[in-house]
Structures are given as C-alpha cells and as structure tokens.
Motif scaffolding. Structure first.
Motif, PDB file in Angstrom:
ATOM      1  N   ARG A  21       0.845  -1.210   0.000  1.00 31.23           N
ATOM      2  CA  ARG A  21       0.000   0.000   0.000  1.00 31.23           C
ATOM      3  C   ARG A  21       0.874   1.251   0.000  1.00 31.23           C
ATOM      4  NH1 ARG A  21      -2.914  -2.556   4.027  1.00 31.23           N
ATOM      5  NH2 ARG A  21      -2.278  -1.001   5.559  1.00 31.23           N
ATOM      6  N   LYS A  22       1.938   1.204   0.808  1.00 30.48           N
ATOM      7  CA  LYS A  22       2.838   2.357   0.867  1.00 30.48           C
ATOM      8  C   LYS A  22       3.472   2.597  -0.508  1.00 30.48           C
ATOM      9  CE  LYS A  22       4.013   5.100   3.753  1.00 30.48           C
ATOM     10  NZ  LYS A  22       3.202   6.331   3.810  1.00 30.48           N
ATOM     11  N   LEU A  23       3.971   1.521  -1.111  1.00 29.21           N
ATOM     12  CA  LEU A  23       4.600   1.624  -2.431  1.00 29.21           C
ATOM     13  C   LEU A  23       3.619   2.214  -3.444  1.00 29.21           C
ATOM     14  CD1 LEU A  23       6.865   0.816  -4.535  1.00 29.21           C
ATOM     15  CD2 LEU A  23       5.539  -1.270  -4.870  1.00 29.21           C
ATOM     16  N   LEU A  24       2.385   1.692  -3.426  1.00 25.69           N
ATOM     17  CA  LEU A  24       1.393   2.152  -4.406  1.00 25.69           C
ATOM     18  C   LEU A  24       1.021   3.610  -4.151  1.00 25.69           C
ATOM     19  CD1 LEU A  24      -0.892  -1.009  -4.670  1.00 25.69           C
ATOM     20  CD2 LEU A  24       0.667  -0.102  -6.395  1.00 25.69           C
ATOM     21  N   GLU A  25       0.889   3.962  -2.867  1.00 34.02           N
ATOM     22  CA  GLU A  25       0.506   5.326  -2.534  1.00 34.02           C
ATOM     23  C   GLU A  25       1.530   6.310  -3.092  1.00 34.02           C
ATOM     24  OE1 GLU A  25       0.523   6.499   1.674  1.00 34.02           O
ATOM     25  OE2 GLU A  25       0.781   8.472   0.745  1.00 34.02           O
ATOM     26  N   ILE A  26       2.819   6.017  -2.843  1.00 34.26           N
ATOM     27  CA  ILE A  26       3.871   6.922  -3.332  1.00 34.26           C
ATOM     28  C   ILE A  26       3.886   6.970  -4.859  1.00 34.26           C
ATOM     29  CG2 ILE A  26       6.371   7.263  -3.447  1.00 34.26           C
ATOM     30  CD1 ILE A  26       6.520   6.112  -0.606  1.00 34.26           C
ATOM     31  N   THR A  27       3.827   5.770  -5.461  1.00 34.54           N
ATOM     32  CA  THR A  27       3.861   5.699  -6.921  1.00 34.54           C
ATOM     33  C   THR A  27       2.709   6.489  -7.541  1.00 34.54           C
ATOM     34  OG1 THR A  27       4.712   3.461  -6.671  1.00 34.54           O
ATOM     35  CG2 THR A  27       3.987   4.091  -8.871  1.00 34.54           C
TER      36      THR A  27
ATOM     37  N   HIS B 135       0.619   8.810  -6.098  1.00 35.18           N
ATOM     38  CA  HIS B 135       0.649  10.242  -5.783  1.00 35.18           C
ATOM     39  C   HIS B 135       1.607  10.980  -6.688  1.00 35.18           C
ATOM     40  CE1 HIS B 135      -1.299  10.508  -1.567  1.00 35.18           C
ATOM     41  NE2 HIS B 135      -2.061  11.057  -2.502  1.00 35.18           N
ATOM     42  N   THR B 136       2.806  10.372  -6.846  1.00 30.02           N
ATOM     43  CA  THR B 136       3.824  11.005  -7.668  1.00 30.02           C
ATOM     44  C   THR B 136       3.351  11.159  -9.105  1.00 30.02           C
ATOM     45  OG1 THR B 136       5.353   9.782  -6.289  1.00 30.02           O
ATOM     46  CG2 THR B 136       6.306  10.937  -8.151  1.00 30.02           C
ATOM     47  N   SER B 137       2.471  10.262  -9.535  1.00 33.54           N
ATOM     48  CA  SER B 137       1.971  10.344 -10.904  1.00 33.54           C
ATOM     49  C   SER B 137       0.624  11.066 -10.979  1.00 33.54           C
ATOM     50  CB  SER B 137       1.840   8.948 -11.491  1.00 33.54           C
ATOM     51  OG  SER B 137       3.067   8.289 -11.406  1.00 33.54           O
ATOM     52  N   ASP B 138       0.330  11.904  -9.950  1.00 34.93           N
ATOM     53  CA  ASP B 138      -0.856  12.761  -9.961  1.00 34.93           C
ATOM     54  C   ASP B 138      -2.182  12.030  -9.878  1.00 34.93           C
ATOM     55  OD1 ASP B 138       0.570  15.095  -9.964  1.00 34.93           O
ATOM     56  OD2 ASP B 138       0.818  15.053 -12.156  1.00 34.93           O
ATOM     57  N   PHE B 139      -2.201  10.937  -9.148  1.00 25.36           N
ATOM     58  CA  PHE B 139      -3.489  10.309  -8.850  1.00 25.36           C
ATOM     59  C   PHE B 139      -3.812  10.565  -7.386  1.00 25.36           C
ATOM     60  CE2 PHE B 139      -1.909   7.583 -12.343  1.00 25.36           C
ATOM     61  CZ  PHE B 139      -2.988   7.688 -13.202  1.00 25.36           C
ATOM     62  N   LYS B 140      -5.107  10.627  -7.093  1.00 25.59           N
ATOM     63  CA  LYS B 140      -5.509  10.647  -5.692  1.00 25.59           C
ATOM     64  C   LYS B 140      -5.664   9.194  -5.253  1.00 25.59           C
ATOM     65  CE  LYS B 140      -8.887  13.626  -6.300  1.00 25.59           C
ATOM     66  NZ  LYS B 140     -10.091  14.422  -6.055  1.00 25.59           N
ATOM     67  N   VAL B 141      -5.358   8.910  -3.984  1.00 25.59           N
ATOM     68  CA  VAL B 141      -5.349   7.522  -3.529  1.00 25.59           C
ATOM     69  C   VAL B 141      -6.156   7.346  -2.255  1.00 25.59           C
ATOM     70  CG1 VAL B 141      -3.882   5.585  -2.847  1.00 25.59           C
ATOM     71  CG2 VAL B 141      -3.027   7.270  -4.476  1.00 25.59           C
ATOM     72  N   LYS B 142      -6.958   6.286  -2.212  1.00 24.36           N
ATOM     73  CA  LYS B 142      -7.577   5.850  -0.965  1.00 24.36           C
ATOM     74  C   LYS B 142      -7.172   4.408  -0.738  1.00 24.36           C
ATOM     75  CE  LYS B 142     -11.504   8.520   0.493  1.00 24.36           C
ATOM     76  NZ  LYS B 142     -11.220   9.832   0.138  1.00 24.36           N
ATOM     77  N   GLU B 143      -7.020   4.034   0.541  1.00 23.12           N
ATOM     78  CA  GLU B 143      -6.506   2.696   0.830  1.00 23.12           C
ATOM     79  C   GLU B 143      -7.441   1.903   1.730  1.00 23.12           C
ATOM     80  OE1 GLU B 143      -2.600   2.919   2.525  1.00 23.12           O
ATOM     81  OE2 GLU B 143      -2.100   4.610   1.214  1.00 23.12           O
ATOM     82  N   ALA B 144      -7.503   0.596   1.473  1.00 24.16           N
ATOM     83  CA  ALA B 144      -8.247  -0.312   2.341  1.00 24.16           C
ATOM     84  C   ALA B 144      -7.408  -1.555   2.558  1.00 24.16           C
ATOM     85  CB  ALA B 144      -9.580  -0.684   1.694  1.00 24.16           C
TER      86      ALA B 144
ATOM     87  N   LEU C 113       1.599   1.772 -14.086  1.00 26.64           N
ATOM     88  CA  LEU C 113       1.077   3.100 -14.449  1.00 26.64           C
ATOM     89  C   LEU C 113       0.534   3.096 -15.880  1.00 26.64           C
ATOM     90  CD1 LEU C 113       3.774   5.332 -12.753  1.00 26.64           C
ATOM     91  CD2 LEU C 113       1.341   5.178 -12.136  1.00 26.64           C
ATOM     92  N   ALA C 114       1.241   2.402 -16.780  1.00 24.60           N
ATOM     93  CA  ALA C 114       0.768   2.315 -18.167  1.00 24.60           C
ATOM     94  C   ALA C 114      -0.600   1.652 -18.227  1.00 24.60           C
ATOM     95  CB  ALA C 114       1.767   1.548 -19.019  1.00 24.60           C
ATOM     96  N   ARG C 115      -0.757   0.583 -17.453  1.00 20.64           N
ATOM     97  CA  ARG C 115      -2.042  -0.141 -17.467  1.00 20.64           C
ATOM     98  C   ARG C 115      -3.152   0.713 -16.859  1.00 20.64           C
ATOM     99  NH1 ARG C 115      -1.180  -6.176 -17.933  1.00 20.64           N
ATOM    100  NH2 ARG C 115       0.894  -6.251 -18.810  1.00 20.64           N
ATOM    101  N   ILE C 116      -2.806   1.444 -15.798  1.00 22.76           N
ATOM    102  CA  ILE C 116      -3.813   2.298 -15.161  1.00 22.76           C
ATOM    103  C   ILE C 116      -4.273   3.371 -16.148  1.00 22.76           C
ATOM    104  CG2 ILE C 116      -4.153   4.084 -13.407  1.00 22.76           C
ATOM    105  CD1 ILE C 116      -2.428   2.419 -11.522  1.00 22.76           C
TER     106      ILE C 116
END
Lengths: 230, 360
Positions: A16-22, A24-33, A111-114
């Motif tokens: 979750r931490k890895l994804l959050e940083i990745t 955020h850095t690519s200008d997405f907003k993130v929520k975690e569960a 990121l490409a897939r997203i």
C-alpha cells in the motif's frame, strides 16, 4: 478528469505504501483499504475511478470481492496478485477484471495499465477512432486506415480489430474472443484465433513480431493498446 | 541388492524355480550315486539350499530345505525308496540335515535384511546430501541479493547526506539488480517444487511458435539488452498443440542462460520447425560453449559449471529438462565446432495447417 481517484485494496502495508507513493507522484488521488470489508465500503462511499484489488485478502477471497464490486461498479478494476496461474488470471478476467498484474510488478508497467484503463472510460460516441500511432478506424464506413492508407481487412479481421479497439487496455481472454467473434461453439477452437491474430498483425503492425497494438498476454489472451501508453 | 535377480519373480514362480533347482541337483547326484556316498550328497544338497537362499525369498527357501531333506531321505539314505531310516546314525544325520538347512535359510535371509537396511541408510544419506546442497546453494544465492538490498538501503537511510548523487544512483541500481535476481531465484524454486511434486499436468492448447518465441524475447528484453538475436521460423510451420506456459518457461531459461553467459557480441539464434509431428526448437549461440567433460551433467539438479559465476542455483537447465520431459519431449546439448552451444528440443505434438478461408 483532473485527478482520478484510485482505491487500493491490499492487506500488505508495504505494498500500500509503495502504491501510494507511486500513484501520488503520478498525480493520482489515492484511498486505501486493508481488508475486503473496508474495501467494499470505501468503494461505495468514495466512488473511485479505478480499483487496484489484491486477491489474497485476509477476510474474504479477492475473487468474491471482485464479483461483489461488479454488481454495481462499472469502472476499471485491475488485479494485483502473487498468484500467477492462468486459472486465477482467467477467472478474474471472466469475473470482470479489466487487467491483471502479477506481483512483483514494475511500477512503470502498472502506471501504463492504469492510464490505458482510465482512458477507456472517456466518452466515445464518435464513429471514428484515431489511434496515436497512425491507425484509424471509421465505423460508419467499416474502413481501417494505417498512415492514411486504406487496409483491406476481411470481415472477421475487421470484427476482431473493432472488438479490440472498443476494449482498449483490457485483457481479452482467448475464450472471450472466440465466443464473441466465432460464437459459443468455438471457444475451444483456438487455432482460428492464432491464425487470425497473425493475419491481422501482418496487416496493421509495422513489425508483426514486435506488435504495437495487439499485445500477447502470455497463456491468457490479448490486449489492445495505443502506443503512448508504452 | 541387484545380486538377487530372482526376487523380482512372483512368489509361485520362486517356489517352482527353487524346487526344480533342488530336483535337478538331486537327479545329478542320483546319477553319480555309485561314485559318491549318500553323506556327500547331503553336503551337496546343503550347498544347493544355500544357493537358493541367496536368490529367493524365505518361504521358497524353506520349501527347498524341506524338499531336499525328503529327497535325501527317500532316494539316498539306505533303505532307498522309503522314508524309513534304519540306523540311529542316519536318523541323527537326517535331523541335523534338516536343522542345518533351515538355519542356513534363516541366516541367509537375515543377512539380506541387513543389507537392505544398509542400502536404505545410504539412500537416506544421499537425500540428506542433496538437501544440504540445496540449502547451501539456496542460502548463498538468496542471501547474496538480500545482503545487497539490506546494505544498500542502510547506506541510503543513514548516510544520505554524505553520499554523492552518483553513489546514491549506484546503490539504487544494485538494489534493483538484486531484487530482480531474487525474484528469478524464487521463480526457479517454485518451478522446481512443481516438478518435484509431480504436479505438472501439461495443458494443451493451439499456439503459433513464432508468436511464442517473440513473446519470450519481449519478456527478456531488459536481460537481452543489445545482444543480437535471430529468429528463424520456417515458412508454413503449422500450429502446435502443447502447453504454452511450459514452453515459454523452457525458452525463457535457455535464452536467459545464454544472455548471461556469452560475450556481448555473440549471437543467439532461435530456430523452429516441424519434423514428423514434432515441434523442433533449436537455441544456439556463438559464445564459448560448455566444457566437454561437463556437458553430460548440466541438466542435473543443482549442478553448476566448475567455473560458473554466481547468480544461478543450478536449477535453470534441470527445469528445462523436467518441463520438456513432462511433455514427453527430449532436449540435447552439443557444442558447435567453432565454439558456442546448441540446445535442440523435440516435442511430439498434434499439428494443424488450418486453412485461412475455412471460417470467414
């Protein structure tokens, strides 16, 4: 879409931490569960633009969560899982996942897939599709052009290409493609699919062996992408 | 324990063979009974019973002991052709013969049981040795990248302000390399355990070998870097019906192996064609080839070339062999005359020359 919201459902804090940083850095907003229960509730409340779902959740199987989400959630869901067997991948795709990445994954690939999944959300009522690397599909005339030159496709090749184009970024399983193009009686006739993919690639790809549009998803199916996602 | 060739026969066959053997020996003795006394015959028969004890299970041996005692009594001890024995000495002899024959049989069997136990112990020791090799190899190949990751991250955390940008970049590169290596080792181990458990059941589906080869090359594009790679798939090669995932893994291991171990300028060539209902794939390179005296062993589990560098578990090629054999295929390794290795894979397969216009 200014800043798309991505919901991450994964019980591993590290991931979750890895994804959050990745993200955020690519200008997405993130929520975690961190659990299925929490994830389902957050999906309802926050209505994200895309969900990253882990299959190995502590309280409920990710497959089940996927099925529950798909009862109402129509936007893209990408599976992130350590399970790499084709049974799992195909099951998830059949249950409505748009894409499937096996952990460990490369963040660039994720990121490409997203991006390609989110782009497929954009409203598209036009009768003409233009892809960044010179491919054009004109639905009204059933015409396909590459670099402004008309490409002659057979009816089946055209159907296959448009099915791909309408599902840009999404992994389409062999069985799905066979069912959609040839019919339910043909889902085991994968030799047709192999031959037509090879033919279609020869016509639309610059180098059929290094495809830019129709990507092979090992053991599972094919995925149509536009070049700038690479 | 291969010294007991008749034990693989069924029990009835063993009864028959041991009895026939005793009868043949007895007949021979009987023919010469004018020249040898009946007491010598007893000794000859005892030798015969010992011989059966070396070759057969306990029960057939006991039977031959009894049969020989009765035969000796009936045909050789005076009064011949009756079971009655007249002299006290002969009665004693007969009883002793009987006991010696039985003890003989029992002792022989016991010796064999001890040998069997010794062999089991040896096998257990071999398994343990293999297990230790695995542990050594594992702890080395897993701990090396883990050490790199831990060390590099320690440096980045505690000495960030002292490290130059170049050094930071270098450390991050090392972490990246180490983690990819770790991932590959784990993948190899998982594949190995799939093979060991006998869990692999090939799932056959039609595929285009040309597409498969490029799929593998695409997966390996980082590892291949600027290595020149040639693909030569014969025109009109049919579709094959085999397990796509297993063949991908086989080619992945072979090509990755080549890329790691050949000089930068060396060329990797992958050929494929169809030969009499077989898929034939050849992976060759213009590198150094394998040491001739080690070629036989490279497919063995955990075997590593004597001069090999670190980074391998000695599992890659044994997985190749295991996967191919799971599909009833074969793999062979040769050196080319001017150096370079050639792996030739042959797998029997259903084939399809489907006509494009069949279903439009």
């Amino acid at each position: 879409m200014s800043q798309p919201l991505i919901l991450v459902i994964d019980d591993e804090a590290q991931i979750r931490k890895l994804l959050e940083i990745t993200l955020h850095t690519s200008d997405f907003k993130v929520k975690e569960a961190a659990s299925a229960k929490e994830g389902l509730a957050l999906a309802k409340n926050s209505n994200p633009d895309l969900i990253l779902l882990d299959l190995g959740l502590p309280d409920e199987s990710g497959h089940l969560v996927l099925t529950k989400l798909r009862e109402w959630f129509t936007k893209p869901i990408i599976i992130l899982s350590v399970q790499s067997s084709e049974e799992n991948i195909i099951r998830a795709l059949d249950n409505g996942a748009n894409d499937y990445l096996v952990k460990p994954f490369r963040t660039g690939e994720l990121l490409a897939r997203i991006r390609s999944s989110i782009r497929s959300l954009l409203p598209n009522n036009s009768t003409k599709l233009n892809f960044t690397n010179g491919l054009e599909i004109d639905y009204s005339n059933r015409e396909v052009k590459k670099n402004n030159e008309v490409i002659k496709l057979t009816a089946t090749e055209y159907d296959l290409l448009t099915l791909f184009a309408k599902n840009e970024g999404r992994v389409l399983t062999h069985q799905y493609l066979l069912r959609e193009i040839w019919g339910p009686g043909y889902i085991n006739q994968s030799q047709y699919l192999r031959v037509f993919i090879a033919q279609l690639r020869k016509k639309i790809e610059t180098d059929p062996n290094k495809p830019e549009y129709i990507m092979t998803e090992s053991r599972v199916g094919y995925r149509f992408i536009a070049k700038d996602n690479l | 324990m291969e010294n007991f060739p008749f034990q693989k026969y069924s029990l009835p066959k063993q009864y028959l063979l041991s009895t026939v053997f005793i009868l043949v020996i007895s007949t021979a003795c009987y023919l010469f009974s004018d020249f040898i006394g009946y007491k010598v015959v007893a000794l000859i028969l005892l030798v015969a019973v010992s011989l059966t004890a070396m070759f057969f299970d306990i029960k057939p041996v006991l039977l031959s002991a009894i049969v020989s005692a009765l035969v000796w009594d009936f045909f050789f001890i005076p009064q011949k052709f009756t079971f009655s024995i007249s002299s006290a000495e002969d009665i004693l002899m007969f009883l002793m013969y009987f006991v010696v024959a039985l003890v003989n049989a029992a002792l022989m069997t016991k010796i064999r049981q001890i040998e069997k136990k010794a062999k089991e112990k040896e096998e257990k020791e071999n398994t343990l040795k293999l297990y230790n090799t695995l542990l050594n190899s594992l702890s080395h190949e897993l701990r090396t990248p883990i050490s790199t990751i831990i060390g590099a991250t320690d440096n980045l955390q505690s000495m960030a302000d002292k490290l130059s940008e170049l050094n930071k970049h270098e450390l991050v590169t090392q972490i990246s390399k180490a983690s990819l290596q770790l991932d590959r080792q784990v993948g190899n181990l998982l594949n190995m355990s799939r093979l060991e458990s006998g869990y692999i059941q090939p799932k056959k589906d039609w595929f285009d070998i040309n597409e498969l080869i490029y799929d593998v090359l695409n997966q390996l594009k980082d590892e291949l870097g600027n290595h020149p790679v040639h693909v030569a798939v014969k025109d009109n090669t049919p579709l094959f019906k085999l397990d796509y995932g297993l063949i991908v893994q086989v080619l992945h291991n072979l090509i990755h192996n080549a890329a790691e171990n050949i000089p930068k300028y060396a060329v990797i060539t992958i050929r494929a064609n169809c030969k009499q209902d077989k898929l034939v794939i050849v992976v060759e390179d213009t590198g150094y080839g394998f040491p001739e005296d080690e070629i036989e062993r490279v497919f063995e589990k955990f075997y590593r070339l004597k001069n090999s560098k670190t980074g391998g578990t000695g599992l890659g090629l044994s997985i190749v062999k295991g996967f191919i054999e799971a599909m009833n295929g074969t793999v062979a390794l040769e050196n080319m005359q001017d150096g370079g290795a050639v792996f030739t894979i042959e797998i029997p397969s259903e084939i399809s020359y489907i006509n494009l216009n069949v279903k439009e």
